[in-house]
Design a protein around this motif. Structure first.
Motif, PDB file in Angstrom:
ATOM      1  N   LYS A 165       0.901  -0.938  -0.029  1.00  0.00           N
ATOM      2  CA  LYS A 165       0.125   0.083  -0.022  1.00  0.00           C
ATOM      3  C   LYS A 165       0.986   1.296   0.097  1.00  0.00           C
ATOM      4  O   LYS A 165       1.897   1.299   0.720  1.00  0.00           O
ATOM      5  CB  LYS A 165      -0.871   0.058   1.264  1.00  0.00           C
ATOM      6  CG  LYS A 165      -2.053  -0.875   1.236  1.00  0.00           C
ATOM      7  CD  LYS A 165      -2.976  -0.581   2.435  1.00  0.00           C
ATOM      8  CE  LYS A 165      -2.964  -2.030   3.276  1.00  0.00           C
ATOM      9  NZ  LYS A 165      -3.880  -1.931   4.366  1.00  0.00           N
TER      10      LYS A 165
ATOM     11  N   PRO B 161     -14.101  -4.784   4.890  1.00  0.00           N
ATOM     12  CA  PRO B 161     -14.530  -5.161   6.503  1.00  0.00           C
ATOM     13  C   PRO B 161     -15.912  -4.272   6.876  1.00  0.00           C
ATOM     14  O   PRO B 161     -16.451  -4.631   7.727  1.00  0.00           O
ATOM     15  CB  PRO B 161     -13.362  -4.995   7.285  1.00  0.00           C
ATOM     16  CG  PRO B 161     -12.548  -4.234   6.756  1.00  0.00           C
ATOM     17  CD  PRO B 161     -12.811  -4.130   5.220  1.00  0.00           C
ATOM     18  N   CYS B 162     -16.135  -3.221   6.192  1.00  0.00           N
ATOM     19  CA  CYS B 162     -17.087  -2.103   6.740  1.00  0.00           C
ATOM     20  C   CYS B 162     -18.620  -2.673   6.546  1.00  0.00           C
ATOM     21  O   CYS B 162     -19.339  -2.981   7.136  1.00  0.00           O
ATOM     22  CB  CYS B 162     -16.693  -0.859   6.296  1.00  0.00           C
ATOM     23  SG  CYS B 162     -15.340  -0.008   6.940  1.00  0.00           S
TER      24      CYS B 162
ATOM     25  N   ASN C 139      -9.633   2.818  -1.755  1.00  0.00           N
ATOM     26  CA  ASN C 139     -10.594   3.088  -1.009  1.00  0.00           C
ATOM     27  C   ASN C 139     -12.122   2.550  -1.362  1.00  0.00           C
ATOM     28  O   ASN C 139     -12.374   2.772  -2.538  1.00  0.00           O
ATOM     29  CB  ASN C 139     -10.907   4.567  -0.858  1.00  0.00           C
ATOM     30  CG  ASN C 139      -9.944   5.300   0.033  1.00  0.00           C
ATOM     31  OD1 ASN C 139      -9.040   5.743  -0.381  1.00  0.00           O
ATOM     32  ND2 ASN C 139      -9.999   5.165   1.428  1.00  0.00           N
TER      33      ASN C 139
ATOM     34  N   MET D 168       1.132   5.718  -0.431  1.00  0.00           N
ATOM     35  CA  MET D 168       0.230   6.941  -0.235  1.00  0.00           C
ATOM     36  C   MET D 168       0.399   7.605  -1.283  1.00  0.00           C
ATOM     37  O   MET D 168       1.417   7.848  -1.689  1.00  0.00           O
ATOM     38  CB  MET D 168       0.803   7.571   0.983  1.00  0.00           C
ATOM     39  CG  MET D 168       0.382   6.802   2.254  1.00  0.00           C
ATOM     40  SD  MET D 168      -1.320   6.391   2.747  1.00  0.00           S
ATOM     41  CE  MET D 168      -2.060   8.043   3.342  1.00  0.00           C
TER      42      MET D 168
ATOM     43  N   GLY E 296      -2.401  11.425  -0.222  1.00  0.00           N
ATOM     44  CA  GLY E 296      -2.979  11.086   1.398  1.00  0.00           C
ATOM     45  C   GLY E 296      -3.869  10.138   1.251  1.00  0.00           C
ATOM     46  O   GLY E 296      -4.582   9.682   2.510  1.00  0.00           O
ATOM     47  N   LYS E 297      -4.148   9.405   0.206  1.00  0.00           N
ATOM     48  CA  LYS E 297      -4.953   8.074  -0.093  1.00  0.00           C
ATOM     49  C   LYS E 297      -4.131   6.983  -0.325  1.00  0.00           C
ATOM     50  O   LYS E 297      -3.125   6.921  -0.861  1.00  0.00           O
ATOM     51  CB  LYS E 297      -5.967   8.282  -1.253  1.00  0.00           C
ATOM     52  CG  LYS E 297      -6.979   9.488  -0.886  1.00  0.00           C
ATOM     53  CD  LYS E 297      -7.916   9.502  -2.214  1.00  0.00           C
ATOM     54  CE  LYS E 297      -7.047  10.302  -3.295  1.00  0.00           C
ATOM     55  NZ  LYS E 297      -8.344  10.603  -4.313  1.00  0.00           N
ATOM     56  N   PRO E 298      -4.798   5.664   0.150  1.00  0.00           N
ATOM     57  CA  PRO E 298      -3.963   4.619   0.036  1.00  0.00           C
ATOM     58  C   PRO E 298      -4.043   4.104  -1.597  1.00  0.00           C
ATOM     59  O   PRO E 298      -5.217   4.113  -2.133  1.00  0.00           O
ATOM     60  CB  PRO E 298      -4.329   3.661   1.017  1.00  0.00           C
ATOM     61  CG  PRO E 298      -5.839   4.099   1.549  1.00  0.00           C
ATOM     62  CD  PRO E 298      -5.604   5.723   1.090  1.00  0.00           C
TER      63      PRO E 298
ATOM     64  N   THR F 274     -15.465   1.752  -2.728  1.00  0.00           N
ATOM     65  CA  THR F 274     -16.301   2.973  -3.515  1.00  0.00           C
ATOM     66  C   THR F 274     -17.785   2.829  -2.827  1.00  0.00           C
ATOM     67  O   THR F 274     -18.404   3.975  -3.007  1.00  0.00           O
ATOM     68  CB  THR F 274     -16.646   2.464  -4.818  1.00  0.00           C
ATOM     69  OG1 THR F 274     -17.322   1.262  -4.808  1.00  0.00           O
ATOM     70  CG2 THR F 274     -15.439   2.400  -5.781  1.00  0.00           C
ATOM     71  N   HIS F 275     -18.053   2.341  -1.651  1.00  0.00           N
ATOM     72  CA  HIS F 275     -19.125   2.494  -0.851  1.00  0.00           C
ATOM     73  C   HIS F 275     -19.098   3.690  -0.007  1.00  0.00           C
ATOM     74  O   HIS F 275     -19.450   4.967  -0.498  1.00  0.00           O
ATOM     75  CB  HIS F 275     -19.425   1.254  -0.079  1.00  0.00           C
ATOM     76  CG  HIS F 275     -20.547   1.308   0.599  1.00  0.00           C
ATOM     77  ND1 HIS F 275     -20.701   0.855   2.066  1.00  0.00           N
ATOM     78  CD2 HIS F 275     -21.814   1.650   0.482  1.00  0.00           C
ATOM     79  CE1 HIS F 275     -21.942   1.019   2.655  1.00  0.00           C
ATOM     80  NE2 HIS F 275     -22.676   1.570   1.558  1.00  0.00           N
ATOM     81  N   LEU F 276     -18.117   3.541   1.112  1.00  0.00           N
ATOM     82  CA  LEU F 276     -18.036   4.614   2.005  1.00  0.00           C
ATOM     83  C   LEU F 276     -16.529   5.003   2.207  1.00  0.00           C
ATOM     84  O   LEU F 276     -16.251   5.723   3.372  1.00  0.00           O
ATOM     85  CB  LEU F 276     -18.845   4.459   3.182  1.00  0.00           C
ATOM     86  CG  LEU F 276     -20.226   4.853   3.004  1.00  0.00           C
ATOM     87  CD1 LEU F 276     -21.086   4.279   4.277  1.00  0.00           C
ATOM     88  CD2 LEU F 276     -20.626   6.153   2.524  1.00  0.00           C
ATOM     89  N   GLY F 277     -15.479   4.331   1.643  1.00  0.00           N
ATOM     90  CA  GLY F 277     -14.467   4.941   1.637  1.00  0.00           C
ATOM     91  C   GLY F 277     -13.220   4.077   2.465  1.00  0.00           C
ATOM     92  O   GLY F 277     -12.346   4.363   2.762  1.00  0.00           O
ATOM     93  N   CYS F 278     -13.842   2.903   3.293  1.00  0.00           N
ATOM     94  CA  CYS F 278     -12.698   1.953   3.808  1.00  0.00           C
ATOM     95  C   CYS F 278     -11.663   1.277   3.151  1.00  0.00           C
ATOM     96  O   CYS F 278     -12.055   1.447   1.811  1.00  0.00           O
ATOM     97  CB  CYS F 278     -13.904   0.878   4.694  1.00  0.00           C
ATOM     98  SG  CYS F 278     -15.191   1.470   5.733  1.00  0.00           S
ATOM     99  N   VAL F 279     -10.855   0.777   3.453  1.00  0.00           N
ATOM    100  CA  VAL F 279      -9.720   0.299   2.826  1.00  0.00           C
ATOM    101  C   VAL F 279      -9.854  -1.360   2.953  1.00  0.00           C
ATOM    102  O   VAL F 279      -9.869  -1.882   3.932  1.00  0.00           O
ATOM    103  CB  VAL F 279      -8.239   0.578   3.383  1.00  0.00           C
ATOM    104  CG1 VAL F 279      -7.177  -0.176   2.451  1.00  0.00           C
ATOM    105  CG2 VAL F 279      -8.056   2.193   3.468  1.00  0.00           C
TER     106      VAL F 279
END
Lengths: 524, 186
Positions: free
Chosen positions: B70, B149-150, B127, B72, B75-77, B129-134
């Motif tokens: 991963k 996992p979210c 991230n 950066m 600022g995004k992975p 595409t649902h709510l930005g979890c990894v």
């Protein structure tokens, strides 16, 4: 409604001041001589608690800002330092974080009070709307403040909420970048959130002043919903309301202190004690408890509505659930204010309260969680000990692939194959495996969730293993009643209550007997 | 203007001029206010140094077969995955499976300038595409790829959404091969 001022300056100094700045007169007229309905019950004491909460949050917040560092590398540690090293920092930090929860607890009771007794109806529409503005500002302030400790929940909560803004068509992404000050939640975001979190409470204080002004212009509502008609209907604010407010506030402070001293973390999420990590998502992201009902509404919309996709639909529903409060004065058509005299509306109101609490519960649950047991089943067919043949087929073009595959399947079945499997390799090629002869086997597996079903299927496949070249699996996925389904029903009721029930019921309901004056049931 | 009488030519002219002055002054004031507000709104956009961090170089030689790192980027992975032949085969085979957001693997590994990528290197914005979890890469998950996992979105070995609430595939990160073993993202 307060009538002419009854203030009479006693000393030379107060007379002198009264001619120049009648501030003592204002205080006297507003909080001493001010006539309040004589039948106010304890539900009317939450305004005083809310004023106190605002003062507590501002005072404790200003102190915390003297020690807090709004930098991604230091924010988490600086909050820990406040808790551990700063003299009485632990107390002040606990007061501020518990205070946010207490503030929302009191505001929700205050709002439900207004709903039940019809305090939003004429002539108090502006009073109510100012209250809605205060509440909306509180939500924003609470969200901004939750980001500042820079724990995992802070970071990911901010990520999820700013992602939500990205759902707005056309300009969503620009707004998102504008709010974040970059491509993601980072230093610029934390810095500005701190600045705005410091600013907004003072804006709230300003709107509170307007709220109180509007209150004193239209006068307080009361449990009967009947307007004040004579002096017999009122008592002086001091000592009557003052003493009652102080007593109720004392009880409230006992609850406040219980949380501050004995369970300061009970209302927060444990994951916020893990420093923010952009590379690692916590297993679940949930907002603070006071925003859970709206989070549940957001997630309830998991289907597309025409051109509106599910994400935007959720955002619209969430904002609408707060927005609908602003127009409530014009949705409720009933002439009777207090639900004390509206037997049917009262039932719907009680259901509404339960629905709001249930939405809060849903917001904290995994949306896919199955609430009512369901049976997932799958039937696997396979052939043991048959003759296995493999061949390659090639369709003349990409568009003819399906025909070619169907033709191959038909000819193999006609040729005596018990089962055929076609695995597409690319645009035109496929590998075909067929099995003929042998013993046909079939078994059905059941499970309580889809994941368990997949595990069961895999288990059976492993058990049969090499005895068959392949399986045919027919899954039977039933309708499941999940947290999302439940949230959808609750969300539907939430909007029906405001948009359908209150407008229609107000016209059709036969209200009970409303007393002529406030004093009559008391003095008669 | 109230005092302006229609047949009083002098007065009428005065009223017209006064109206003009009002509108002109008002417009100038509005433009001035907008021009004053604009810097205070625009200052919230990404600063020059934030925008300057917009590219990231990755040395691929350190990533062994079947491994993923991963990195950066802004600022995004970003996932940089060295895919195994089995993963590549599964990704290409599923080009024709039933997909929520149909896309061929070849399009997903293409470079920023439209040139073909290398099948073993998959570079994705990490991230959900649902709510930005990894999402996490789970060996042996239902579709062989990432699992969020979210809210339980399942992605395949090409990062395409296969099951769960996410509306679209994990977006490929814009990248270019600088040389055989280095890519530049952004």
């Amino acid at each position: 409604m307060s009538g002419p001022s009854t203030y009479e300056p006693k000393s030379g100094l107060t007379r002198w001041l009264d001619k120049r700045l009648p501030i003592i007169r204002l205080a006297h007229d507003s909080f001493v001589a001010y006539p309040t309905p004589r039948n106010l019950n304890y539900w009317w004491t939450f305004g005083a608690m809310l004023s106190l909460c605002l003062v507590v949050q501002i005072v404790s917040g200003i102190v915390l800002a003297m020690h807090y560092i709004p930098h991604v590398d230091h924010a988490f540690a600086s909050v820990q330092r406040i808790d551990r090293d700063v003299p009485y920092g632990w107390l002040i930090q606990n007061i501020h974080s518990v205070g946010a929860s207490m503030f929302f607890l009191a505001v929700y009771i205050h709002m439900f009070r207004g709903l039940y007794y019809g305090s939003y109806k004429a002539p108090r529409e502006v009073l109510w709307i100012l209250g809605c503005i205060i509440y909306a500002l509180m939500v924003v302030t609470g969200f901004l403040g939750y980001t500042l400790p820079w724990g995992q929940m802070s970071f990911w909560g901010a990520t999820v909420i700013t992602n939500i803004l990205g759902a707005v068509p056309f300009i969503g992404e620009s707004i998102q970048v504008w709010i974040r000050g970059g491509g993601s939640i980072d230093q610029p975001t934390l810095n500005r959130f701190f600045s705005l979190h410091y600013l907004l409470p003072f804006v709230i204080a300003g709107v509170v002043a307007l709220h109180v002004w509007a209150l004193h212009e239209s006068g307080q509502n009361n449990p009967t919903g009947v307007e004040v008609k004579s002096k017999a209907d009122t008592v002086a604010f001091t000592p009557y309301a003052t003493a009652k407010d102080l007593f109720a506030t004392t009880l409230f402070l006992i609850l406040f202190a219980t949380f501050v001293f004995y369970m300061p973390n009970a209302l927060g999420h444990a994951d916020n004690y893990i420093p923010a990590n952009p590379l690692q998502t916590p297993p679940e992201i949930v907002p603070e408890w006071y925003l859970l009902p709206f989070y549940a509404v957001l997630r309830a919309i998991d289907f597309n509505i025409g051109p509106i996709d599910s994400k935007l639909g959720g955002v619209i529903a969430m904002f609408a659930s707060i927005g609908v409060l602003f127009v409530l004065p014009w949705l409720d058509t009933s002439k009777v204010r207090s639900m004390r005299y509206r037997p049917i509306a009262r039932q719907f109101f009680l259901i509404f309260v339960v629905v709001c609490l249930a939405l809060g519960w849903c917001g904290g649950q995994n949306p896919g969680k199955i609430l009512l047991p369901a049976t997932f089943s799958a039937t696997l067919n396979w052939v043991e000990g048959g003759q296995v043949a493999t061949q390659a087929i090639e369709a003349p073009g990409e568009s003819q692939f399906d025909e070619t595959a169907a033709a191959t399947r038909a000819s193999l079945t006609q040729g005596g194959a018990a089962m055929v499997m076609i695995q597409r390799l690319n645009a035109t090629d496929a590998s075909v495996t067929s099995v003929s002869g042998g013993a046909a086997q079939s078994r059905t597996v059941t499970a309580a969730t889809q994941d368990e079903l997949e595990a069961e299927i895999q288990h059976l496949k492993d058990e049969v293993g090499a005895r068959t070249p392949f399986f045919s699996v027919a899954r039977n996925i039933p309708f499941t009643f999940t947290v999302t389904t439940f949230s959808q029903i609750l969300t539907l009721y939430y909007f029906l209550f405001f948009l359908v029930i209150l407008p229609i019921l107000g016209l059709r309901e036969t209200p009970g007997r409303v007393p002529d004056t406030i004093a009559k049931p008391v003095t008669a | 203007m109230a005092e302006a009488k229609p047949n009083d030519a002098h007065g009428a002219q005065d009223a017209t001029r006064r109206d003009f002055i009002f509108i002109a002054a008002g417009s100038a004031g509005a433009v001035g206010a907008a021009a004053t507000i604009w810097p205070f709104v625009a200052q919230m956009n990404p600063a020059a140094d934030t925008r300057a961090m917009s590219t990231t170089e990755v040395d691929l030689s350190a990533i062994v077969l079947g491994q993923q790192i991963k990195v950066m980027w802004q600022g995004k992975p970003v996932f940089v995955r060295h895919r195994t032949p089995a993963e590549i085969a599964a990704a290409q085979r599923d080009d024709y499976a039933t997909l929520k957001d149909p896309q061929h693997d070849a399009e997903r590994i293409a470079q920023e300038n439209g040139e073909a990528g290398k099948p073993e290197w998959l570079i994705l914005q990490a991230n959900c595409t649902h709510l930005g979890c990894v999402p996490t890469f789970v060996e042996g998950s239902s579709f062989g790829g990432w699992f969020c996992p979210c809210h339980g979105s399942d992605y395949d070995t090409s990062g395409r959404i296969r099951r769960g609430p996410a509306p679209t595939n994990l977006p490929p990160a814009p990248y270019l091969f600088v040389n055989d073993t280095t890519i530049r993202i952004g």
